[in-house]
Design a protein around this motif. Structure first.
Motif, PDB file in Angstrom:
ATOM      1  N   ARG A  13     -10.325  24.658 -48.961  1.00  0.00           N
ATOM      2  CA  ARG A  13      -9.503  25.871 -49.091  1.00  0.00           C
ATOM      3  C   ARG A  13      -8.235  25.794 -48.244  1.00  0.00           C
ATOM      4  NH1 ARG A  13     -14.395  28.509 -48.310  1.00  0.00           N
ATOM      5  NH2 ARG A  13     -13.706  29.118 -46.231  1.00  0.00           N
ATOM      6  N   GLN A  14      -8.317  25.167 -47.070  1.00  0.00           N
ATOM      7  CA  GLN A  14      -7.183  25.101 -46.145  1.00  0.00           C
ATOM      8  C   GLN A  14      -6.340  23.837 -46.328  1.00  0.00           C
ATOM      9  OE1 GLN A  14      -6.426  27.648 -44.178  1.00  0.00           O
ATOM     10  NE2 GLN A  14      -8.231  28.752 -44.894  1.00  0.00           N
ATOM     11  N   ASN A  15      -6.659  23.032 -47.325  1.00  0.00           N
ATOM     12  CA  ASN A  15      -5.962  21.761 -47.576  1.00  0.00           C
ATOM     13  C   ASN A  15      -6.028  20.833 -46.370  1.00  0.00           C
ATOM     14  OD1 ASN A  15      -5.215  22.416 -50.215  1.00  0.00           O
ATOM     15  ND2 ASN A  15      -3.436  23.550 -49.476  1.00  0.00           N
ATOM     16  N   LEU A  16      -7.224  20.693 -45.813  1.00  0.00           N
ATOM     17  CA  LEU A  16      -7.464  19.809 -44.681  1.00  0.00           C
ATOM     18  C   LEU A  16      -8.355  18.664 -45.121  1.00  0.00           C
ATOM     19  CD1 LEU A  16      -8.289  22.486 -41.967  1.00  0.00           C
ATOM     20  CD2 LEU A  16      -6.126  21.297 -42.296  1.00  0.00           C
ATOM     21  N   PHE A  46     -16.683  19.167 -35.405  1.00  0.00           N
ATOM     22  CA  PHE A  46     -16.151  18.445 -36.555  1.00  0.00           C
ATOM     23  C   PHE A  46     -14.707  18.060 -36.291  1.00  0.00           C
ATOM     24  CE2 PHE A  46     -15.239  22.866 -37.258  1.00  0.00           C
ATOM     25  CZ  PHE A  46     -14.003  22.906 -37.873  1.00  0.00           C
ATOM     26  N   GLU A  47     -14.304  16.947 -36.888  1.00  0.00           N
ATOM     27  CA  GLU A  47     -12.928  16.478 -36.795  1.00  0.00           C
ATOM     28  C   GLU A  47     -12.273  16.640 -38.145  1.00  0.00           C
ATOM     29  OE1 GLU A  47     -12.871  12.477 -35.407  1.00  0.00           O
ATOM     30  OE2 GLU A  47     -13.231  13.060 -33.334  1.00  0.00           O
ATOM     31  N   PHE A  48     -11.022  17.051 -38.114  1.00  0.00           N
ATOM     32  CA  PHE A  48     -10.272  17.243 -39.346  1.00  0.00           C
ATOM     33  C   PHE A  48      -8.828  16.842 -39.123  1.00  0.00           C
ATOM     34  CE2 PHE A  48      -9.798  21.072 -36.907  1.00  0.00           C
ATOM     35  CZ  PHE A  48      -8.488  21.482 -37.130  1.00  0.00           C
ATOM     36  N   SER A  49      -8.116  16.683 -40.210  1.00  0.00           N
ATOM     37  CA  SER A  49      -6.706  16.314 -40.157  1.00  0.00           C
ATOM     38  C   SER A  49      -5.933  17.199 -41.112  1.00  0.00           C
ATOM     39  CB  SER A  49      -6.525  14.841 -40.535  1.00  0.00           C
ATOM     40  OG  SER A  49      -5.161  14.501 -40.530  1.00  0.00           O
ATOM     41  N   GLY A  50      -4.773  17.631 -40.655  1.00  0.00           N
ATOM     42  CA  GLY A  50      -3.927  18.455 -41.501  1.00  0.00           C
ATOM     43  C   GLY A  50      -2.870  17.651 -42.234  1.00  0.00           C
ATOM     44  N   ASN A  51      -2.507  16.496 -41.679  1.00  0.00           N
ATOM     45  CA  ASN A  51      -1.449  15.694 -42.307  1.00  0.00           C
ATOM     46  C   ASN A  51      -1.876  14.256 -42.595  1.00  0.00           C
ATOM     47  OD1 ASN A  51      -1.513  14.600 -39.762  1.00  0.00           O
ATOM     48  ND2 ASN A  51       0.535  15.243 -39.176  1.00  0.00           N
ATOM     49  N   SER A 106      -5.755  13.839 -35.728  1.00  0.00           N
ATOM     50  CA  SER A 106      -7.090  14.419 -35.874  1.00  0.00           C
ATOM     51  C   SER A 106      -7.282  15.498 -34.820  1.00  0.00           C
ATOM     52  CB  SER A 106      -8.172  13.356 -35.760  1.00  0.00           C
ATOM     53  OG  SER A 106      -8.314  12.925 -34.444  1.00  0.00           O
ATOM     54  N   TYR A 107      -7.952  16.541 -35.213  1.00  0.00           N
ATOM     55  CA  TYR A 107      -8.218  17.681 -34.347  1.00  0.00           C
ATOM     56  C   TYR A 107      -9.709  17.966 -34.395  1.00  0.00           C
ATOM     57  CZ  TYR A 107      -3.211  18.215 -34.904  1.00  0.00           C
ATOM     58  OH  TYR A 107      -1.870  17.982 -34.930  1.00  0.00           O
ATOM     59  N   GLN A 108     -10.200  18.646 -33.351  1.00  0.00           N
ATOM     60  CA  GLN A 108     -11.623  18.908 -33.258  1.00  0.00           C
ATOM     61  C   GLN A 108     -11.872  20.408 -33.267  1.00  0.00           C
ATOM     62  OE1 GLN A 108     -13.575  17.344 -29.749  1.00  0.00           O
ATOM     63  NE2 GLN A 108     -15.162  16.510 -31.071  1.00  0.00           N
ATOM     64  N   GLY A 109     -12.800  20.836 -34.136  1.00  0.00           N
ATOM     65  CA  GLY A 109     -13.188  22.236 -34.231  1.00  0.00           C
ATOM     66  C   GLY A 109     -14.670  22.389 -33.967  1.00  0.00           C
ATOM     67  N   THR A 133     -10.965  26.518 -35.071  1.00  0.00           N
ATOM     68  CA  THR A 133     -10.079  25.366 -35.247  1.00  0.00           C
ATOM     69  C   THR A 133      -8.848  25.591 -34.377  1.00  0.00           C
ATOM     70  OG1 THR A 133      -9.042  26.393 -37.163  1.00  0.00           O
ATOM     71  CG2 THR A 133     -10.801  24.843 -37.602  1.00  0.00           C
ATOM     72  N   PRO A 134      -8.419  24.581 -33.636  1.00  0.00           N
ATOM     73  CA  PRO A 134      -7.203  24.725 -32.840  1.00  0.00           C
ATOM     74  C   PRO A 134      -5.974  24.689 -33.743  1.00  0.00           C
ATOM     75  CG  PRO A 134      -8.006  22.491 -32.702  1.00  0.00           C
ATOM     76  CD  PRO A 134      -9.018  23.259 -33.488  1.00  0.00           C
ATOM     77  N   ALA A 135      -4.843  25.007 -33.178  1.00  0.00           N
ATOM     78  CA  ALA A 135      -3.591  24.895 -33.918  1.00  0.00           C
ATOM     79  C   ALA A 135      -3.376  23.428 -34.308  1.00  0.00           C
ATOM     80  CB  ALA A 135      -2.423  25.381 -33.070  1.00  0.00           C
ATOM     81  N   TYR A 136      -2.994  23.197 -35.540  1.00  0.00           N
ATOM     82  CA  TYR A 136      -2.863  21.827 -36.030  1.00  0.00           C
ATOM     83  C   TYR A 136      -1.570  21.690 -36.848  1.00  0.00           C
ATOM     84  CZ  TYR A 136      -4.955  24.028 -40.133  1.00  0.00           C
ATOM     85  OH  TYR A 136      -5.233  24.871 -41.155  1.00  0.00           O
ATOM     86  N   ARG A 137      -1.104  20.452 -36.909  1.00  0.00           N
ATOM     87  CA  ARG A 137       0.119  20.144 -37.630  1.00  0.00           C
ATOM     88  C   ARG A 137      -0.214  19.890 -39.109  1.00  0.00           C
ATOM     89  NH1 ARG A 137       3.451  15.443 -35.186  1.00  0.00           N
ATOM     90  NH2 ARG A 137       3.626  17.045 -33.597  1.00  0.00           N
ATOM     91  N   ILE A 138       0.630  20.448 -39.977  1.00  0.00           N
ATOM     92  CA  ILE A 138       0.451  20.197 -41.403  1.00  0.00           C
ATOM     93  C   ILE A 138       1.689  19.477 -41.910  1.00  0.00           C
ATOM     94  CG2 ILE A 138      -1.114  22.096 -41.830  1.00  0.00           C
ATOM     95  CD1 ILE A 138       1.247  23.717 -42.825  1.00  0.00           C
ATOM     96  N   GLN A 139       1.499  18.637 -42.872  1.00  0.00           N
ATOM     97  CA  GLN A 139       2.542  17.873 -43.568  1.00  0.00           C
ATOM     98  C   GLN A 139       3.665  17.536 -42.653  1.00  0.00           C
ATOM     99  OE1 GLN A 139       1.921  16.879 -46.773  1.00  0.00           O
ATOM    100  NE2 GLN A 139       0.104  18.074 -47.019  1.00  0.00           N
TER     101      GLN A 139
END
Length: 101
Positions: free
Chosen positions: A39-42, A69-74, A78-81, A95-101
């Motif tokens: 849903r969040q395009n991650l 969990f680890e995720f990436s916006g771009n 990688s960020y950890q939530g 989820t912390p603030a993360y960079r997208i595209q």
């Protein structure tokens, strides 16, 4: 069948039931995080259980679990939530603030 056999049999049954419950909780967490990231395009990178303890929530005794969990916006960073669950119900998703595209 003596008392020792009965205790061993009950122990095996309890261990199997706990394993089954922990797997159900882990699969629900995995499905919830996959849906959230879609849903969040991650991009979901990994999921790990941090801790599980037994406790009560609204009068019901169940397992309280935390997943990291680890995720990436771009796709590069990688960020950890953290996902917090009680039983099969999600309580909190951080989820912390993360960079997208």
């Amino acid at each position: 069948m003596n008392l020792f056999d009965l205790v061993v049999l009950l122990s095996v049954v309890v261990v199997c039931l706990l394993f089954w419950r922990f797997r159900a909780i882990a699969e629900t967490a995995n499905q919830h995080l996959n849906d959230y990231c879609e849903r969040q395009n991650l991009q979901l990178l990994s999921i790990a259980r941090i801790k599980t303890r037994i406790g009560s929530y609204r009068g019901k005794l169940d397992f309280h679990s935390e997943f990291s969990f680890e995720f990436s916006g771009n796709g590069e960073d990688s960020y950890q939530g953290v996902l917090t669950m009680v039983g099969l119900k999600t309580l909190d998703l951080y989820t912390p603030a993360y960079r997208i595209q």
